[in-house]
Design a protein around this motif. Sequence first.
Motif, PDB file in Angstrom:
ATOM      1  N   PRO A 501       0.824  -1.212   0.000  1.00  0.00           N
ATOM      2  CA  PRO A 501       0.000   0.000   0.000  1.00  0.00           C
ATOM      3  C   PRO A 501       0.858   1.262   0.000  1.00  0.00           C
ATOM      4  N   ASN A 502       0.194   2.417   0.060  1.00  0.00           N
ATOM      5  CA  ASN A 502       0.866   3.679   0.322  1.00  0.00           C
ATOM      6  C   ASN A 502       0.610   4.071   1.771  1.00  0.00           C
ATOM      7  N   ASP A 511       5.449   9.603   1.902  1.00  0.00           N
ATOM      8  CA  ASP A 511       4.758   8.320   1.842  1.00  0.00           C
ATOM      9  C   ASP A 511       5.773   7.202   1.664  1.00  0.00           C
ATOM     10  N   GLY A 516       1.568   6.988  -6.101  1.00  0.00           N
ATOM     11  CA  GLY A 516       0.187   6.776  -5.664  1.00  0.00           C
ATOM     12  C   GLY A 516      -0.792   6.492  -6.783  1.00  0.00           C
ATOM     13  N   GLN A 559      -7.944   4.814  -8.520  1.00  0.00           N
ATOM     14  CA  GLN A 559      -7.217   5.545  -7.494  1.00  0.00           C
ATOM     15  C   GLN A 559      -7.191   4.738  -6.199  1.00  0.00           C
ATOM     16  N   ARG A 560      -6.026   4.761  -5.560  1.00  0.00           N
ATOM     17  CA  ARG A 560      -5.829   4.077  -4.283  1.00  0.00           C
ATOM     18  C   ARG A 560      -6.163   2.591  -4.381  1.00  0.00           C
ATOM     19  N   ASP A 564      -4.557   3.233   0.635  1.00  0.00           N
ATOM     20  CA  ASP A 564      -3.868   4.468   1.009  1.00  0.00           C
ATOM     21  C   ASP A 564      -4.150   4.719   2.488  1.00  0.00           C
ATOM     22  N   GLN A 566      -3.172   6.963   5.675  1.00  0.00           N
ATOM     23  CA  GLN A 566      -2.536   8.222   6.048  1.00  0.00           C
ATOM     24  C   GLN A 566      -2.546   8.377   7.571  1.00  0.00           C
ATOM     25  N   GLU A 584      -9.594   3.399   0.275  1.00  0.00           N
ATOM     26  CA  GLU A 584      -9.651   2.079  -0.366  1.00  0.00           C
ATOM     27  C   GLU A 584     -10.927   2.063  -1.180  1.00  0.00           C
TER      28      GLU A 584
END
Length: 607
Positions: A501-502, A511, A516, A559-560, A564, A566, A584
């Motif tokens: 993942p990121n 990151d 990404g 995307q993601r 992702d 954070q 996600e």
Amino acid sequence: MFEKAYCKLPRIIVLVAGMLACLVTANAQVTTGKVRGIVQDPNGAIIAGAKVTIKNKATNVSFTVQSSGQGEYQFNDLLPGEYTVAVEASGFKALNMNDVRVELNQTTDLPTKLQIGATSESVEISAGGSELVDTSTTTLSKGFNQRQAVELAQTNIGGAFGGGVNNLALIAPNVSSSGGVGVGTGGSVGGQRPRNNNFVVDGVDNNDKSVTGPQIYVSPETVSEFSLLANQFSAEFGRSNGGQFITVTKSGSNEFHGTGYAFMQNRFLNALDTSQKRAGVIRERVSGREADFMPRSDFARFGGNVGGPILKNKLFFFGSYERIQSGDAASALGLTAPTSAGLTAIRALPGISSTNLGIFTQYVPVAPTNNAGTIDFCAVVPTGGICPNNNFVRVPVGSVNFSAPNFTVNKNFIINIDYTQSERTQHRARFNYNDFTAIDTGAFIPAFFVQTPIKNRLFSYTLLHTFSSSLTNETRIAYRRSVQSFPVPQGLSFPGLDTFPNIGLADLGFDIGPNGNFPQFGIENNYQIVNNTSYSAGNHSMKFGADFRWLISPQSFVQRERGDYQYSATDFFLRDLSPDFLGERTVGASPYYGNQKLFFPYIQDDW
């Protein structure tokens, strides 16, 4: 002269508007040119039934017609190049016209006056020596021959004008930079948005379906003719209302010809430019090496091509290979990371996840010095994201500097085959192979930098057949494939997850993980069938046909896709606590098929 082109539209209620929108004043040839004239005697009277023969000087391929009742003759679908034209009629001296230049998308009008005398006598004249001025249409266009393509075209890949021979548009009339009129490739032609431009290679659609612009690169060394049509073009170019970027690649001839070339420049060869001098860059010799203080700027372009006969006067080939590579000064990057003492302090804290700490120490470099202050870790395991009694441990961090590589490689291979079956039938095959690779540095950490390949292939086969002096037909089938891949580095694994993942660490400002937006890919398979028919009858020169394209285009971008996570504090990640933000959006990446079927019929009558 009055000319109209009528576009067939699906609804009768817009027929009138469609006819007005399709008014044009040229009869263009996508890969060829035309020669025409009127045979006359010294007093200007027409001569019917004269024998007119045109011969390609490079291949000795010839075509013969007879002048019509109005004295007219016309040769369609001629490859660009140098020709000779011979005219014979009873009671007149033979006329031989040398150096007749056929240009892409142009009609060469030849003044053809015969002198009274015996047929065994001949008159030799040169029809070349000046740039063609087309007085038969109001088309605004600019053509470039193969020498101009080699000597004037910039060889960079991509860019605002598409790279390679497409960069010649910079010196064509009615063309400007895109400015504020919108994004796209090829500049603003005739005041249109760059996204309205159309790119054609050897009569085959070369438009990128996703972001517009040319898809496959064509080396200037392989170009026979390049033509930019700015406005007032033929109905067969009805796909776009911007500039028409038309490229035709070389053919073989009866003589073997080859070219080898190599170009190189770098910081040791280049002179200092004004901007470098203003920035204080100097030349010095250090340990026997000059220019150690100049930023890297390497460019190398080398290759070769060869063409010739397989069967003289019948079968010809042309092949080319080119490699372009460039390396510029690496971008200075950096991040903030714990020092060695900081990592020791982290390992001593309770509740630290050995898995997450292992990932952290595997990919995050250690700061050599404590020059960036500290970040907070809770001395005990936080509860609900809160450190009891603000019992923090200050972990020293520092700057880590590294360079992001800037290196690209492009490999281009072309093979062309031309076969003259008879005076009436010709076959042409084209294959273009192009591989481009760059290094993506969109990730924060060098371990996640990755190569991003773009592979393009283009194949076309064209059949030209002359049914009579007034009726010709061109049929073309083509296949173009483009594969753009933006992967994640191989060998990455995160324990407990099926993909890496990121992981965003806000207090350190970076990151852990690949770019990404990766992985993603786009594939375009473009199948194309084109048929063009030209018919001359009296004062009418008609052209009609259709272009059918079937695009099969699987692509994937979610995307993601890899997840992702954070975290506002590195502490929360290393203790495997819940992230502050979770991205996600899918449980997997299913390809999306942006398939299309396109049909462009047209009819045009030049009167």
